[in-house]
Write a protein that holds these residues in place. Structure first.
Motif, PDB file in Angstrom:
ATOM      1  N   PHE A   1       0.834  -1.201   0.000  1.00  0.00           N
ATOM      2  CA  PHE A   1       0.000   0.000   0.000  1.00  0.00           C
ATOM      3  C   PHE A   1       0.870   1.254   0.000  1.00  0.00           C
ATOM      4  N   GLY A   2       1.873   1.262   0.862  1.00  0.00           N
ATOM      5  CA  GLY A   2       2.790   2.402   0.932  1.00  0.00           C
ATOM      6  C   GLY A   2       3.597   2.569  -0.336  1.00  0.00           C
ATOM      7  N   ALA A   3       4.000   1.436  -0.950  1.00  0.00           N
ATOM      8  CA  ALA A   3       4.760   1.499  -2.199  1.00  0.00           C
ATOM      9  C   ALA A   3       3.916   2.091  -3.325  1.00  0.00           C
ATOM     10  N   ASP A   4       2.613   1.754  -3.334  1.00  0.00           N
ATOM     11  CA  ASP A   4       1.712   2.330  -4.344  1.00  0.00           C
ATOM     12  C   ASP A   4       1.589   3.847  -4.182  1.00  0.00           C
ATOM     13  N   LEU A   5       1.592   4.301  -2.932  1.00  0.00           N
ATOM     14  CA  LEU A   5       1.461   5.731  -2.671  1.00  0.00           C
ATOM     15  C   LEU A   5       2.747   6.505  -2.944  1.00  0.00           C
TER      16      LEU A   5
ATOM     17  N   LEU B   1       3.855  10.330   3.037  1.00  0.00           N
ATOM     18  CA  LEU B   1       2.993   9.427   3.803  1.00  0.00           C
ATOM     19  C   LEU B   1       3.221   7.985   3.354  1.00  0.00           C
ATOM     20  N   GLY B   2       3.309   7.787   2.030  1.00  0.00           N
ATOM     21  CA  GLY B   2       3.562   6.450   1.495  1.00  0.00           C
ATOM     22  C   GLY B   2       4.903   5.890   1.943  1.00  0.00           C
ATOM     23  N   VAL B   3       5.924   6.745   1.996  1.00  0.00           N
ATOM     24  CA  VAL B   3       7.256   6.306   2.442  1.00  0.00           C
ATOM     25  C   VAL B   3       7.214   5.843   3.894  1.00  0.00           C
ATOM     26  N   ILE B   4       6.518   6.589   4.746  1.00  0.00           N
ATOM     27  CA  ILE B   4       6.403   6.218   6.162  1.00  0.00           C
ATOM     28  C   ILE B   4       5.696   4.870   6.307  1.00  0.00           C
ATOM     29  N   ILE B   5       4.597   4.699   5.551  1.00  0.00           N
ATOM     30  CA  ILE B   5       3.862   3.432   5.606  1.00  0.00           C
ATOM     31  C   ILE B   5       4.725   2.287   5.067  1.00  0.00           C
ATOM     32  N   THR B   6       5.490   2.568   4.003  1.00  0.00           N
ATOM     33  CA  THR B   6       6.382   1.562   3.430  1.00  0.00           C
ATOM     34  C   THR B   6       7.429   1.110   4.443  1.00  0.00           C
ATOM     35  N   ILE B   7       8.030   2.063   5.128  1.00  0.00           N
ATOM     36  CA  ILE B   7       9.043   1.745   6.147  1.00  0.00           C
ATOM     37  C   ILE B   7       8.439   0.887   7.253  1.00  0.00           C
ATOM     38  N   PHE B   8       7.260   1.285   7.722  1.00  0.00           N
ATOM     39  CA  PHE B   8       6.587   0.552   8.795  1.00  0.00           C
ATOM     40  C   PHE B   8       6.243  -0.868   8.333  1.00  0.00           C
ATOM     41  N   GLY B   9       5.653  -0.977   7.127  1.00  0.00           N
ATOM     42  CA  GLY B   9       5.251  -2.290   6.616  1.00  0.00           C
ATOM     43  C   GLY B   9       6.428  -3.196   6.335  1.00  0.00           C
ATOM     44  N   LEU B  10       7.485  -2.662   5.733  1.00  0.00           N
ATOM     45  CA  LEU B  10       8.652  -3.473   5.401  1.00  0.00           C
ATOM     46  C   LEU B  10       9.363  -3.955   6.659  1.00  0.00           C
ATOM     47  N   THR B  11       9.392  -3.119   7.690  1.00  0.00           N
ATOM     48  CA  THR B  11      10.008  -3.518   8.963  1.00  0.00           C
ATOM     49  C   THR B  11       9.256  -4.704   9.575  1.00  0.00           C
ATOM     50  N   ILE B  12       7.936  -4.628   9.589  1.00  0.00           N
ATOM     51  CA  ILE B  12       7.120  -5.730  10.121  1.00  0.00           C
ATOM     52  C   ILE B  12       7.311  -6.986   9.279  1.00  0.00           C
TER      53      ILE B  12
END
Length: 500
Positions: A56-60, A287-298
């Motif tokens: 989702f974050g990567a799409d954004l 916003l997408g970068v922050i979500i990407t970082i969070f998702g990739l870490t998990i």
């Protein structure tokens, strides 16, 4: 945005759900430590969550960045800019690939940072070459043949332990982040051409981007001369504690920040020069970068704690028991379901469907890819048990793949090799490869020569299965043309008789 998030969640569940169900089913028949099983279940939930947020974050962010840069490159019409940016994009995007991060953590004979940077530069160089090919219409078949001749010549001088690692690096570098970037770049570059072959040559960038890492890692093997078999450490898989979640969380966050930072920095510099990104778009990207970082870490946390361990345990358990060959159908079933829902595969199939306007069935192509991945996984376990060197599989496999290019339409060659680059997804390195490592360790084999190479096999065999689809397609078209010619002849004959 809510709809997109739900779609990403559904895709993640489709990808990971079947694997979880099969593992839970296996746990009814093999002894599994309850704490170990609970950890796997927790990691499964985290993996679904991480994969959903990551895509989702990567799409954004990542996809928008790729579109912006791709379109601006085409508009600029400056070759030096196109080539330099192609190299930079290929390098910085690869650094952030989760598949590569997971693979690098499992190779103990070389520094993870050294390996990641080497592979990333390899992708950058070959994406530069692919851009030249897209602009000037170079023959993809000749480039691929030349590349693999060079690869196999280099293999003669590299330590045997390092060859499977090199080929695996080519199998994991094109994934969820890089494929949208590469596809966007390819479509943008060929849009500057007006010849009849321009559209079909938007394919092929992924395949070329997969050969660069193999060459670079082989060169690294010549310079670094690592001896993998003497330094493999299985503590990554066997020392399980719940406290690993906290310790790995810090490590994974650090790795992700190091991976994402170059992409973000490159985009900031790009926007500083062009100033064509609105404030609204910039907010969306950040916003997408922050979500990407969070998702990739998990995602990495779940892979490193739960999935690596469970894959290793399954491989080890079956390999040391009386029914070790039962592991072959088990991994084939697992890999089939993993391949069917792989996001990178779905992206590529959609592109093929758009290009062919539905002439090539999406379902046929998807099944061909999934069967290829399934067969590749089975062959990899057979290689673990037999000890046959990977290089023989590589020579025969790529020999067949390159030979088939002589009998199928060139666009199918590009689609097939691109498909091979798209199949080595995250669960291949996070789950299937640990199964092979566990089986190899239990069998007393050399992990680096017998287990590594699975990711490469998963990329190689689907090339052949898709080429076979292309061969069938070619034969059908040939027969159809013969029928049409025959019909025309009958019409002409009847007309001549009636007017004789």
């Amino acid at each position: 945005m809510e709809k997109q998030l739900k779609e990403n969640l559904f895709t993640s569940i489709k990808t990971i759900g079947p694997v979880v169900l099969i593992v839970l089913l296996l746990s009814l028949f093999i002894p599994v430590n309850p704490a170990f099983l609970v950890s796997f279940f927790i990691s499964s939930v985290l993996l679904i969550l991480g994969s959903t947020l990551f895509t989702f974050g990567a799409d954004l962010s990542m996809v928008i960045i790729g579109n912006k840069i791709g379109k601006d490159l085409v508009k600029s019409k400056k070759l030096w800019l196109i080539f330099s940016v192609s190299f930079i994009i290929g390098t910085v995007v690869t650094v952030a690939e989760p598949d590569l991060l997971v693979l690098a953590e499992q190779i103990t004979s070389v520094s993870s940072l050294v390996l990641i940077l080497t592979i990333s530069v390899g992708v950058g160089i070959c994406l530069l070459l692919a851009s030249i090919r897209s602009l000037f219409g170079w023959d993809l078949n000749k480039i691929l043949i030349g590349s693999f001749i060079l690869i196999f010549v280099l293999s003669l001088f590299v330590p045997g332990d390092f060859i499977p690692v090199a080929f695996d690096s080519g199998g994991v570098t094109t994934g969820t982040i890089s494929i949208p970037f590469i596809i966007t770049l390819g479509m943008g570059l060929v849009s500057t051409r007006v010849d009849s072959k321009a559209k079909e040559e938007s394919f092929g960038l992924i395949s070329l981007a997969s050969t660069g890492p193999i060459l670079m890692v082989l060169l690294l093997g010549l310079l670094y001369n690592p001896q993998g078999s003497t330094s493999f450490d299985n503590s990554l898989y066997t020392n399980f504690k719940y406290s690993n979640y906290l310790s790995q969380l810090i490590i994974c966050l650090k790795d992700v920040l190091l991976a994402i930072s170059p992409i973000l920095l490159a985009f900031i510099i790009y926007n500083f020069i062009t100033r064509n990104v609105t404030k609204k778009e910039m907010c969306k990207i950040f916003l997408g970068v922050i979500i990407t970082i969070f998702g990739l870490t998990i995602f990495l946390l779940a892979s490193n704690v739960g999935f690596l361990n469970m894959g290793y345990y399954i491989g080890e358990y079956f390999a040391q028991g009386p029914f070790k060959y039962l592991l072959i159908p088990i991994i084939m079933i697992l890999s089939y379901f993993i391949a069917v829902a792989e996001p990178a595969v779905i992206i590529l199939i959609d592109q093929v469907d758009c290009f062919t306007e539905g002439a090539i069935s999406k379902n046929v192509l998807k099944v061909a890819l999934a069967l290829g991945v399934s067969v590749a996984s089975g062959l990899s376990i057979m290689r673990v048990f037999s000890g046959i060197p990977f290089i023989y599989y590589g020579i025969v496999g790529y020999g067949i793949a390159l030979l088939l290019t002589k009998f199928i339409p060139k666009v199918f060659t590009a689609i097939a090799f691109d498909a091979g680059g798209a199949t080595g997804g995250s669960l291949t390195t996070a789950f299937l490869l640990p199964i092979a490592i566990g089986a190899c360790y239990a069998s007393g084999g050399n992990v680096f020569t017998d287990a590594f190479g699975l990711a490469s096999m998963v990329s190689l065999v689907p090339i052949i299965t898709v080429e076979m689809v292309g061969l069938i397609y070619q034969l059908k078209m040939h027969n159809l043309m013969k029928v049409e010619t025959l019909d025309d002849s009958i019409v002409d004959y009847n007309w001549e008789v009636s007017n004789g």
